[in-house]
Design a protein around this motif. Structure first.
Motif, mmCIF file in Angstrom:
data_model
loop_
_atom_site.group_PDB
_atom_site.id
_atom_site.type_symbol
_atom_site.label_atom_id
_atom_site.label_comp_id
_atom_site.label_asym_id
_atom_site.label_seq_id
_atom_site.Cartn_x
_atom_site.Cartn_y
_atom_site.Cartn_z
ATOM 1 N N MET A 86 0.844 -1.174 0.000
ATOM 2 C CA MET A 86 0.000 0.000 0.000
ATOM 3 C C MET A 86 0.888 1.237 0.000
ATOM 4 S SD MET A 86 -3.411 0.347 0.645
ATOM 5 C CE MET A 86 -4.469 1.718 0.687
ATOM 6 N N THR A 87 0.596 2.153 -0.870
ATOM 7 C CA THR A 87 1.355 3.393 -0.978
ATOM 8 C C THR A 87 0.861 4.393 0.053
ATOM 9 O OG1 THR A 87 1.578 2.998 -3.338
ATOM 10 C CG2 THR A 87 2.017 5.228 -2.566
ATOM 11 N N ALA A 88 1.786 5.075 0.704
ATOM 12 C CA ALA A 88 1.410 6.118 1.654
ATOM 13 C C ALA A 88 0.771 7.272 0.892
ATOM 14 C CB ALA A 88 2.633 6.599 2.412
ATOM 15 N N ILE A 89 -0.238 7.859 1.484
ATOM 16 C CA ILE A 89 -0.940 8.976 0.851
ATOM 17 C C ILE A 89 -0.381 10.276 1.414
ATOM 18 C CG2 ILE A 89 -3.170 10.111 0.541
ATOM 19 C CD1 ILE A 89 -4.460 7.327 0.925
ATOM 20 N N PRO A 90 0.275 11.082 0.562
ATOM 21 C CA PRO A 90 0.773 12.368 1.056
ATOM 22 C C PRO A 90 -0.402 13.286 1.368
ATOM 23 C CG PRO A 90 1.177 12.148 -1.303
ATOM 24 C CD PRO A 90 0.564 10.864 -0.842
ATOM 25 N N ARG A 91 -0.390 13.866 2.559
ATOM 26 C CA ARG A 91 -1.521 14.690 2.973
ATOM 27 C C ARG A 91 -1.076 15.805 3.911
ATOM 28 N NH1 ARG A 91 -2.346 9.337 4.790
ATOM 29 N NH2 ARG A 91 -1.442 9.078 6.836
ATOM 30 N N LYS A 92 -1.921 16.803 3.967
ATOM 31 C CA LYS A 92 -1.743 17.922 4.884
ATOM 32 C C LYS A 92 -3.054 18.062 5.641
ATOM 33 C CE LYS A 92 1.363 20.334 1.773
ATOM 34 N NZ LYS A 92 1.562 21.496 0.925
ATOM 35 N N TYR A 93 -2.981 18.655 6.819
ATOM 36 C CA TYR A 93 -4.175 18.795 7.635
ATOM 37 C C TYR A 93 -4.526 20.260 7.851
ATOM 38 C CZ TYR A 93 -3.244 13.918 8.743
ATOM 39 O OH TYR A 93 -3.005 12.567 8.654
ATOM 40 N N ILE A 94 -5.822 20.506 7.948
ATOM 41 C CA ILE A 94 -6.322 21.807 8.376
ATOM 42 C C ILE A 94 -6.720 21.614 9.835
ATOM 43 C CG2 ILE A 94 -8.153 23.517 8.117
ATOM 44 C CD1 ILE A 94 -8.237 22.761 5.134
ATOM 45 N N THR A 95 -6.238 22.492 10.690
ATOM 46 C CA THR A 95 -6.516 22.365 12.113
ATOM 47 C C THR A 95 -7.310 23.565 12.620
ATOM 48 O OG1 THR A 95 -4.404 23.397 12.664
ATOM 49 C CG2 THR A 95 -4.442 20.991 12.534
ATOM 50 N N ASP A 96 -7.953 23.364 13.762
ATOM 51 C CA ASP A 96 -8.680 24.472 14.381
ATOM 52 C C ASP A 96 -7.732 25.253 15.293
ATOM 53 O OD1 ASP A 96 -8.423 22.981 16.718
ATOM 54 O OD2 ASP A 96 -10.545 22.448 16.831
ATOM 55 N N ALA A 97 -8.274 26.201 16.039
ATOM 56 C CA ALA A 97 -7.456 27.047 16.906
ATOM 57 C C ALA A 97 -6.741 26.254 17.995
ATOM 58 C CB ALA A 97 -8.339 28.126 17.541
ATOM 59 N N ARG A 98 -7.250 25.065 18.303
ATOM 60 C CA ARG A 98 -6.627 24.211 19.332
ATOM 61 C C ARG A 98 -5.738 23.124 18.720
ATOM 62 N NH1 ARG A 98 -11.607 23.217 23.506
ATOM 63 N NH2 ARG A 98 -11.865 25.386 24.114
ATOM 64 N N SER A 99 -5.420 23.281 17.451
ATOM 65 C CA SER A 99 -4.565 22.337 16.705
ATOM 66 C C SER A 99 -5.191 20.947 16.543
ATOM 67 C CB SER A 99 -3.183 22.220 17.349
ATOM 68 O OG SER A 99 -2.528 23.465 17.298
ATOM 69 N N ARG A 100 -6.516 20.868 16.603
ATOM 70 C CA ARG A 100 -7.185 19.596 16.347
ATOM 71 C C ARG A 100 -7.455 19.483 14.854
ATOM 72 N NH1 ARG A 100 -11.835 20.397 20.778
ATOM 73 N NH2 ARG A 100 -12.001 22.200 19.410
ATOM 74 N N LYS A 101 -7.150 18.341 14.291
ATOM 75 C CA LYS A 101 -7.351 18.124 12.863
ATOM 76 C C LYS A 101 -8.831 18.216 12.509
ATOM 77 C CE LYS A 101 -3.302 15.183 12.584
ATOM 78 N NZ LYS A 101 -2.812 13.798 12.507
ATOM 79 N N GLN A 102 -9.130 18.996 11.479
ATOM 80 C CA GLN A 102 -10.500 19.204 11.043
ATOM 81 C C GLN A 102 -10.748 18.701 9.623
ATOM 82 O OE1 GLN A 102 -12.943 20.654 13.133
ATOM 83 N NE2 GLN A 102 -11.301 20.199 14.575
ATOM 84 N N ALA A 103 -9.723 18.722 8.799
ATOM 85 C CA ALA A 103 -9.872 18.326 7.398
ATOM 86 C C ALA A 103 -8.522 17.862 6.864
ATOM 87 C CB ALA A 103 -10.395 19.492 6.571
ATOM 88 N N VAL A 104 -8.589 17.185 5.717
ATOM 89 C CA VAL A 104 -7.380 16.673 5.079
ATOM 90 C C VAL A 104 -7.279 17.251 3.676
ATOM 91 C CG1 VAL A 104 -6.179 14.593 4.281
ATOM 92 C CG2 VAL A 104 -7.580 14.510 6.351
ATOM 93 N N ILE A 105 -6.080 17.598 3.287
ATOM 94 C CA ILE A 105 -5.813 18.066 1.928
ATOM 95 C C ILE A 105 -4.932 17.019 1.260
ATOM 96 C CG2 ILE A 105 -4.721 19.842 0.510
ATOM 97 C CD1 ILE A 105 -5.167 21.792 2.846
ATOM 98 N N VAL A 106 -5.364 16.550 0.097
ATOM 99 C CA VAL A 106 -4.531 15.653 -0.720
ATOM 100 C C VAL A 106 -4.373 16.293 -2.089
ATOM 101 C CG1 VAL A 106 -5.190 13.527 0.482
ATOM 102 C CG2 VAL A 106 -6.485 14.257 -1.501
ATOM 103 N N ASP A 107 -3.259 15.991 -2.757
ATOM 104 C CA ASP A 107 -3.063 16.571 -4.076
ATOM 105 C C ASP A 107 -4.059 15.962 -5.058
ATOM 106 O OD1 ASP A 107 -1.575 14.333 -5.739
ATOM 107 O OD2 ASP A 107 -0.696 14.332 -3.733
#
Length: 66
Positions: free
Chosen positions: A1-22
């Motif tokens: 399985m290939t790793a999925i490169p991703r970035k996260y959008i976090t809230d003011a408390r640094s909790r992950k809220q969303a994922v960005i993939v290319d």
């Protein structure tokens, strides 16, 4: 399985809220999901009645038109 490169959008408390993939990764993911769904649909339809072309056209014409 290939790793999925991703970035996260976090809230003011640094909790992950969303994922960005290319876009390329997203398109591959979408294709895999669609292929899986099609495969499931085909498995479910294996025992369905098979119509001749004539029967299929007759059935299609009998369907309600919107």
């Amino acid at each position: 399985m290939t790793a999925i490169p991703r970035k996260y959008i976090t809230d003011a408390r640094s909790r992950k809220q969303a994922v960005i993939v290319d876009l390329e990764t997203f398109n591959r993911m979408e294709s895999i999901i669609e292929d899986h769904g099609l495969g499931k649909f085909m498995e479910e339809a294996e025992d369905d009645e098979i119509l001749s072309v004539h029967e299929a056209k007759k059935h299609y014409k009998s369907l309600k038109k919107d």
